[in-house]
Design a protein around this motif. Structure first.
Motif, PDB file in Angstrom:
ATOM      1  N   ALA A  46       0.715  -1.329   0.455  1.00  0.00           N
ATOM      2  CA  ALA A  46      -0.352   0.138   0.475  1.00  0.00           C
ATOM      3  C   ALA A  46       1.124   0.942   0.490  1.00  0.00           C
ATOM      4  O   ALA A  46       0.078   2.079  -0.479  1.00  0.00           O
ATOM      5  N   ARG A  49       1.685   1.618  -3.615  1.00  0.00           N
ATOM      6  CA  ARG A  49       0.681   2.088  -4.407  1.00  0.00           C
ATOM      7  C   ARG A  49       0.389   3.216  -4.648  1.00  0.00           C
ATOM      8  O   ARG A  49       0.070   3.956  -4.828  1.00  0.00           O
ATOM      9  N   TYR A  50       0.426   3.442  -2.832  1.00  0.00           N
ATOM     10  CA  TYR A  50      -0.936   4.873  -2.889  1.00  0.00           C
ATOM     11  C   TYR A  50       0.364   6.204  -1.698  1.00  0.00           C
ATOM     12  O   TYR A  50      -0.517   6.915  -1.880  1.00  0.00           O
ATOM     13  N   VAL A  68      -0.768  10.324   1.007  1.00  0.00           N
ATOM     14  CA  VAL A  68      -2.001   9.253   1.022  1.00  0.00           C
ATOM     15  C   VAL A  68      -3.071  10.645   0.259  1.00  0.00           C
ATOM     16  O   VAL A  68      -3.839  11.459   0.682  1.00  0.00           O
ATOM     17  N   ASN A  72      -7.179   8.394  -3.406  1.00  0.00           N
ATOM     18  CA  ASN A  72      -7.067   7.173  -3.432  1.00  0.00           C
ATOM     19  C   ASN A  72      -7.199   6.679  -1.911  1.00  0.00           C
ATOM     20  O   ASN A  72      -6.888   5.722  -2.029  1.00  0.00           O
ATOM     21  N   THR A  73      -7.909   7.823  -0.742  1.00  0.00           N
ATOM     22  CA  THR A  73      -8.143   7.373   0.005  1.00  0.00           C
ATOM     23  C   THR A  73      -8.978   5.902   0.328  1.00  0.00           C
ATOM     24  O   THR A  73      -9.121   4.900   1.053  1.00  0.00           O
ATOM     25  N   ALA A  76      -7.143   2.469  -0.634  1.00  0.00           N
ATOM     26  CA  ALA A  76      -6.542   2.752   0.006  1.00  0.00           C
ATOM     27  C   ALA A  76      -7.239   2.125   1.574  1.00  0.00           C
ATOM     28  O   ALA A  76      -6.817   0.393   1.937  1.00  0.00           O
ATOM     29  N   GLN A  79      -7.965  -1.693  -0.149  1.00  0.00           N
ATOM     30  CA  GLN A  79      -6.759  -2.264   0.003  1.00  0.00           C
ATOM     31  C   GLN A  79      -6.455  -2.498   1.356  1.00  0.00           C
ATOM     32  O   GLN A  79      -5.646  -4.414   1.593  1.00  0.00           O
TER      33      GLN A  79
END
Ligand code: SF4
Ligand code: SF4
Ligand code: SF4
Length: 288
Positions: A46, A49-50, A68, A72-73, A76, A79
């Motif tokens: 994570a 990615r974020y 973040v 994208n919250t 995320a 995930q």
């Protein structure tokens, strides 16, 4: 830019606003500092990615993924939830419990800190309180997890007793005691319980069963905090019974909910109302 109301909702989901507009530090639930390799892999993924490919380890053994972006919250969160990792607590909630490795790993450990931590976390993590409520579990009086700085602290203890007839005056206990509570002079051993902090090291050091366990269990501290107005927790109660620890914890949280004024921590309530009143209300008398 995220509106203030959005920020409150995001905070509930563990996203703490950063000084950079529209960026958040994603706080994740972690209790007691023991993180599995699966947890770490999911967090690392994570963060790549974020976030910016790194995590911040908080002062309370927690994990945050900074940077973040607002966009994208949701992804995320999803995930992390799919990996079984929920958001960390902030605001007016019971925070994640901190704990040392205790008797599962540390040679000095006197209690199962991680086991107690897991139980407390399941019962109370994220539950609402008037302001903040922090809990720490530490395995012995070395207090690596600084229980005296928490609203509720649990510390392992072992009280020694000297059995003179077994003693061969080898001085191992005297060397083991970091508090100079044991002195051997002219063939006599003196154990000064005023200096003793109940760490049990002398019992572990003695090979002749001449330093034995007189009592062991949990020392409870209440009302500690740091921050702008720090306050050391009061040593309140000792017990050998884990159920009593949990009973006192539940009653302490109830007391805090019922007695705190706006913005008060437990220590502030105790300073205003008195430790004796606290003890009378929760029906446990302070032990000195
Ligand atoms: S508090 Fe005691 S048991 Fe816990 S890590 Fe420190 S020395 Fe070990
Ligand atoms: S319990 Fe710890 S402090 Fe007390 S006498 Fe033994 S070694 Fe010293
Ligand atoms: S370690 Fe045991 S046998 Fe040796 S002096 Fe201490 S109490 Fe006596």
């Amino acid at each position: 830019m995220a509106k203030n109301t959005d920020k409150d909702l995001l905070k509930d989901k563990g996203f703490l606003s950063q000084r950079q507009d529209d960026y958040f530090s994603m706080r994740l639930h972690a209790a007691g500092g023991n993180l599995t390799s699966d947890y770490l892999r999911a967090v690392a993924d994570a963060a790549d990615r974020y976030g910016k490919g790194y995590v911040h380890v908080t002062s309370r053994q927690g994990i945050e993924i900074p940077f973040v972006h607002l966009e994208n919250t949701d992804a995320a969160s999803e995930q992390m939830n799919s990996a079984g990792i929920g958001p960390g607590a902030s605001g007016k909630k019971i925070r994640a419990v901190v704990a040392c490795q205790g008797d599962r790993v540390c040679k000095r450990g006197l209690i199962d800190c991680q086991g107690i931590c897991e139980k407390i976390d399941k019962l109370y993590f994220g539950k609402p309180v008037p302001y903040k409520f922090k809990i720490a579990v530490t395995g012995c009086p070395a207090s690596c997890l600084k229980v005296q700085e928490n609203d509720f602290g649990i510390m392992g203890f072992t009280d020694p007793v000297f059995i003179e007839e077994n003693c061969v005056m080898c001085r191992l206990c005297e060397k083991a005691c970091e508090m100079s509570a044991i002195t051997i002079d002219n063939g006599s051993l003196y154990l000064d319980m005023h200096k003793c902090v109940s760490c049990g090291l002398c019992v572990k050091a003695c090979r002749k069963d001449a330093m034995q366990v007189k009592g062991q269990g949990y020392t409870i501290f209440v009302g500690g905090k740091v921050g702008k107005r720090p306050r050391m927790g009061d040593m309140f109660f000792r017990t050998g019974n884990e159920e009593v620890v949990f009973d006192i914890l539940e009653k302490t949280i109830d007391y805090y909910r019922e007695n705190a004024l706006e913005g008060e921590r437990l220590g502030d309530v105790i300073d205003r109302c008195g430790l004796d009143q606290f003890g009378e209300t929760i029906k446990y008398s302070r032990q000195k």
